[in-house]
Write a protein that holds these residues in place. Sequence first.
Motif, mmCIF file in Angstrom:
data_model
loop_
_atom_site.group_PDB
_atom_site.id
_atom_site.type_symbol
_atom_site.label_atom_id
_atom_site.label_comp_id
_atom_site.label_asym_id
_atom_site.label_seq_id
_atom_site.Cartn_x
_atom_site.Cartn_y
_atom_site.Cartn_z
ATOM 1 N N LEU A 103 1.991 0.562 9.763
ATOM 2 C CA LEU A 103 1.245 0.243 8.762
ATOM 3 C C LEU A 103 0.703 -1.313 8.343
ATOM 4 N N ILE A 135 8.635 4.053 9.030
ATOM 5 C CA ILE A 135 7.424 3.198 8.692
ATOM 6 C C ILE A 135 7.675 1.791 9.441
ATOM 7 N N PRO A 138 4.906 -2.299 6.755
ATOM 8 C CA PRO A 138 4.201 -2.099 5.791
ATOM 9 C C PRO A 138 3.246 -3.019 5.223
ATOM 10 N N GLN A 140 -0.604 -3.696 2.618
ATOM 11 C CA GLN A 140 -1.631 -3.198 1.792
ATOM 12 C C GLN A 140 -3.039 -3.487 2.572
ATOM 13 N N LEU A 143 -0.436 0.965 3.198
ATOM 14 C CA LEU A 143 0.633 1.849 2.675
ATOM 15 C C LEU A 143 0.470 2.592 1.424
ATOM 16 N N HIS A 146 -1.435 5.794 2.753
ATOM 17 C CA HIS A 146 -0.323 6.511 3.152
ATOM 18 C C HIS A 146 0.435 7.308 2.380
ATOM 19 N N ARG A 147 1.063 6.688 1.382
ATOM 20 C CA ARG A 147 1.571 7.182 0.251
ATOM 21 C C ARG A 147 0.695 8.235 -0.499
ATOM 22 N N THR A 163 13.014 3.857 5.089
ATOM 23 C CA THR A 163 11.657 4.294 5.010
ATOM 24 C C THR A 163 11.410 5.149 3.715
ATOM 25 N N THR A 166 10.631 3.073 0.929
ATOM 26 C CA THR A 166 9.301 2.465 1.095
ATOM 27 C C THR A 166 8.463 3.393 0.603
ATOM 28 N N ALA A 167 8.463 4.824 1.114
ATOM 29 C CA ALA A 167 7.265 5.804 0.883
ATOM 30 C C ALA A 167 7.274 6.303 -0.642
#
Length: 367
Positions: A103, A135, A138, A140, A143, A146-147, A163, A166-167
Amino acid sequence: MRRRNSPSSRAPRATRTFVSLTGPAGNIGDALIRRETLAWSMGTSDELVAYTGEAPDVWLRQLGLPSGTVVLRSKSSVPRWLWLLLIAPRHPVLVFEAGEIPLDRGNGLRELVFLAETIIVRLKGGVVVRPPRGIRAPSQPALSIHRLATRLSQVTLWRDASTLATARTGRLAPDIGFSAGTRDGLAWSERTELLVSLRGARPLPDAQWLSAVRESASAAGLRIRTVVQVREDEDRARELAELLGGEFDAWGDTDPLVHEEHLRERYDAAQIVVSDRMHVLVLAALSGAIPVELVPHPTAKITNAFAAIGLEGISMDATASDSERMREVLIPTPERAAEVSERVSAAGAVLADIQRQIRAAVRRARA
């Protein structure tokens, strides 16, 4: 006069499952987790559509794609993949591939495409499955996109707690490689080898590391053998065999499926396997060997993935350890091997239960 069939009496249109199965043919670990992803997909619909990217013919054999599968190859087939998604009958299933998700910068557009795929399937009343993944790097906007896509998916699984944090959505699950099946292997007293398989792209371990491995093998009465699970590591395995005074198992021209079975037989006969390749250690653990990551500056990937199944102490940083500490982590004991086998068996059971849950979710969506 011919009587028209009412809508309720027409035969239902065939259901369709889409699964992504890209990967390099020269990596047994990648083939392993894609094959297990395929197993999650098979039997969920009448038709199966698989995207395999730029993979060669041998990759299709490694995966074991069933006859009748619609196989889309090369990036030029992506528009057709999207078109088949758009025109798919109601309640399709979309299964993303397992593994690591990059990402970092430059992946925002790709994530937008994946988000669009997810939305299409959800609007059609279908089911989106994201197998256990990690992931990487990560950033922007990838990310955030993806979220959003993962929140819209019914099944979102992560192979490590870092991960998951993070998610911010989904749940923890064992790496899908642990569903490849445990093997009895040889009895502990009959296992005679210490295996080594290191990445060729990383610096060669230093003299202290080499000495610790040689001394540990000698103390345990084990032969040293280097093996190759990723083609690009073959030269490194040959080099390490010479430096360690061990035997070298080449991959060479051997068929990948034959080589994979040969590797698993080697793991069956090992007490301990040293590697910085995650799925070398996964396959070793499934064969009852003790997995150890002992390299300079190890990443957290292996530590975190094994911690997710309750196995601690897998990794050690060789640059921060003296010879005595390295020898300690390389001591193979039947007690540690039993703990490893217990944890990987439990992980396999969890993954089997997840697969049953996915199939139940698909049935509910189509009820």
